[in-house]
Enzyme design. Structure first.
Site, short mmCIF file in Angstrom:
data_model
loop_
_atom_site.label_atom_id
_atom_site.label_comp_id
_atom_site.label_asym_id
_atom_site.label_seq_id
_atom_site.Cartn_x
_atom_site.Cartn_y
_atom_site.Cartn_z
N TYR A 29 0.84 -1.20 0.00
CA TYR A 29 0.00 0.00 0.00
C TYR A 29 0.87 1.25 0.00
O TYR A 29 1.96 1.25 0.58
CB TYR A 29 -0.88 0.04 1.27
CG TYR A 29 -2.06 -0.87 1.22
CD1 TYR A 29 -3.23 -0.50 0.57
CD2 TYR A 29 -2.03 -2.12 1.85
CE1 TYR A 29 -4.34 -1.34 0.54
CE2 TYR A 29 -3.13 -2.96 1.82
CZ TYR A 29 -4.28 -2.57 1.17
OH TYR A 29 -5.36 -3.40 1.14
N TYR A 84 -0.68 -9.96 0.47
CA TYR A 84 0.36 -9.42 1.34
C TYR A 84 0.32 -10.05 2.72
O TYR A 84 -0.73 -10.48 3.19
CB TYR A 84 0.28 -7.89 1.43
CG TYR A 84 -1.03 -7.31 1.93
CD1 TYR A 84 -1.30 -7.22 3.30
CD2 TYR A 84 -1.99 -6.84 1.04
CE1 TYR A 84 -2.48 -6.67 3.76
CE2 TYR A 84 -3.18 -6.29 1.50
CZ TYR A 84 -3.42 -6.20 2.86
OH TYR A 84 -4.59 -5.66 3.30
N ARG A 111 -3.08 -11.93 3.49
CA ARG A 111 -4.39 -11.53 2.98
C ARG A 111 -4.51 -12.00 1.53
O ARG A 111 -3.58 -11.83 0.74
CB ARG A 111 -4.56 -10.00 2.98
CG ARG A 111 -4.64 -9.26 4.30
CD ARG A 111 -5.76 -9.63 5.24
NE ARG A 111 -7.03 -10.06 4.67
CZ ARG A 111 -8.01 -9.27 4.22
NH1 ARG A 111 -7.86 -7.97 4.26
NH2 ARG A 111 -9.14 -9.76 3.75
N HIS A 163 -7.29 -8.44 -2.71
CA HIS A 163 -8.61 -7.84 -2.49
C HIS A 163 -8.61 -6.36 -2.84
O HIS A 163 -7.57 -5.72 -2.85
CB HIS A 163 -9.04 -8.02 -1.03
CG HIS A 163 -8.13 -7.36 -0.04
ND1 HIS A 163 -6.98 -7.95 0.43
CD2 HIS A 163 -8.17 -6.13 0.53
CE1 HIS A 163 -6.36 -7.12 1.25
NE2 HIS A 163 -7.05 -6.00 1.34
N HIS A 171 -10.68 -2.90 -1.50
CA HIS A 171 -11.61 -2.35 -0.51
C HIS A 171 -12.63 -1.47 -1.22
O HIS A 171 -12.28 -0.68 -2.10
CB HIS A 171 -10.85 -1.49 0.51
CG HIS A 171 -9.87 -2.26 1.34
ND1 HIS A 171 -10.18 -2.76 2.59
CD2 HIS A 171 -8.58 -2.60 1.12
CE1 HIS A 171 -9.12 -3.37 3.10
NE2 HIS A 171 -8.13 -3.29 2.22
FE LIG Z 1 -6.28 -4.43 2.47
#
Ligand SMILES: [Fe+2]
Lengths: 204, 246
Positions: free
Chosen positions: B112, B151, B161, B164, B166
């Site tokens: 991110y 990640y 995770r 995905h 959000h």
């Molecule tokens: Fe996330």
């Protein structure tokens, strides 16, 4: 009458710790889609009601402040009218918006809203709700957004007959929904996710 | 004062089974951040039956193109190019037009763009990870992006995770406010993720998994995934139950 088959709701999932990227990108240091974050201002000058400031923190079950929360508020104007009403006031415009969004400060957890004091809001034909502001809280670890309300201590009369407040069985918890007036026009509203002071959250 | 028939209808209660448990110890962060007392159940009031309305004028030309909206001129984000599309409806199947959708995601390496992010995967200088759009008159939306990477995250000793995106949705009333995550068909990490597993109903999990839709792929350009969203519906009035034309 034929019973309608309803579609099932899409599940909620946590906003995670990086909610800022999508919801307050400027706060996250991203000028990709917008120069100012949505909900940053409620356009209070457009209404001219009684200006108020609400500050607070969100606390977890250990009493630590949550540093990655995103808080949204939704409220009526000083006349108790929700900005959309029956009209189609599009935001942002010159109109008071009624909707604010603020990320907790990444170091202190503090959030702040500059808004106006809402009026009493209609409940049904015969009854009003006491002035209140709807709060919606998401963060890492919160699997479904939490909804609560902030009421005003100085509205004791209206609070007494408010249909939502008076439905609370354990009246000792009502104070978790009443903001503390710290000085004229300034309020403190802390939200406790757990513990002895756990805020009342709603399933509206 | 408004007459009752001019007031918006109440919303149907939230379907508990479709949503994750608030307290789900396998997802460690939920342990100290979930209310322990029962939520106060109350029918929606005008405060929840109304909500903010956003003007389409807030949306910029590239807001729904994450491949380009953070890229230098002539550059684009690294990763598998995707078109994500779908329809936002209420529980009665009615499309929800002109409603704001915000999306955010990791880059192709699973990183991110955020000051608190510490994962060692590289940043992509041409990828921000933030987009937004309004649904059209038929409740449809679409955006271009790249396939986010899986990640690792500090939950268990080795937690990952699934890939995905959000999503934040407003609907037409604050009662419908929703944040969720879209997953990708065939990702083996979905079944290992405690954030997903907090949802007890397998069907509700399946609805978060976007299928590949070959008909919407663009030859020599991008793959396409469909993610349809259903927000709470209002109680129906007699009027609305009448067949059309009457
Ligand atoms: Fe996330």
């Amino acid at each position: 009458m034929k019973k309608n088959t309803l579609l099932e709701e899409t599940a909620s999932q946590t906003a995670g710790p990086y909610v800022h990227i999508g919801c307050v990108p400027n706060f996250a240091g991203l000028q990709t889609v917008t120069k100012t974050d949505l909900g940053n201002s409620l356009n209070i000058d457009a209404f001219g009601g009684q200006e108020i400031t609400i500050q607070g923190k969100v606390y977890d079950g250990d009493g630590a402040s949550v540093l990655d929360a995103l808080i949204e508020i939704w409220q009526a104007d000083g006349f108790g009218i929700y900005p959309r009403g029956n009209t189609d006031i599009a935001m942002p415009s010159n109109a008071y918006t009624g909707w604010g969004r603020c990320a907790s400060n990444l170091e202190t957890g503090e959030f702040i809203f500059k808004t106006i004091k809402p009026g009493k809001v209609i409940f049904n034909q015969d009854q009003y709700q006491a002035p209140h502001i709807t709060f919606w809280i998401v963060a890492r670890g919160i699997n479904i957004g939490l909804q609560t309300r902030m009421y005003f201590a100085e509205e004791a009369e209206a609070n007494k007959t408010d249909p939502v407040l008076s439905s609370i069985k354990d009246q000792s918890r009502v104070q978790t929904l009443i903001a503390e007036k710290t000085s004229n026009g300034n309020y403190r509203f802390d939200i406790h996710l757990q513990g002895a002071q756990e805020t009342i959250f709603f399933d509206f | 004062m408004k007459r009752k028939d001019e007031m918006p209808n109440r919303f149907l209660p939230r379907e508990k089974h479709s949503h994750p448990l608030a307290y789900f110890p396998d997802y460690k962060s939920s342990i100290k951040r979930s209310p322990q007392k029962e939520l106060l159940k109350f029918p929606t009031t005008p405060s929840e039956e109304s909500g903010p309305v956003f003007s389409p004028s807030i949306i910029g030309e590239l807001d729904n193109n994450l491949i380009l909206n953070h890229a230098d001129d002539g550059k684009s984000a690294i990763g598998q190019r995707l078109l994500v599309f779908g329809t936002v409806r209420d529980q009665h199947g009615r499309p929800i037009p002109d409603t704001l959708i915000e999306v955010w995601q990791a880059n192709a390496g699973g990183r991110y763009r955020h000051k608190n992010e510490t994962y060692l995967a590289a940043l992509d200088p041409n990828f921000g990870g933030c987009g937004r759009m309004m649904t059209d008159a038929n409740g449809n939306y679409e955006f271009h992006t790249i396939m986010p990477g899986a990640y690792p995250w500090p939950n268990g000793p080795n937690s990952w995770r699934p890939a995905h995106i959000h999503f934040s949705l407003f609907g037409e009333a604050f009662a419908q406010r929703l944040i969720t995550q879209m997953y990708f068909e065939g990702d083996p990490l979905i079944g290992l993720c405690p954030i997903v597993a907090a949802i007890q109903d397998e069907k509700a999990v399946e609805r978060l998994i976007a299928p590949l839709v070959m008909e919407k792929t663009v030859p020599m350009d991008c793959l396409a995934y469909r993610f349809d969203v259903v927000l709470r519906g209002r109680e129906q009035t007699l009027f609305e139950n009448r067949p059309e034309g009457l």
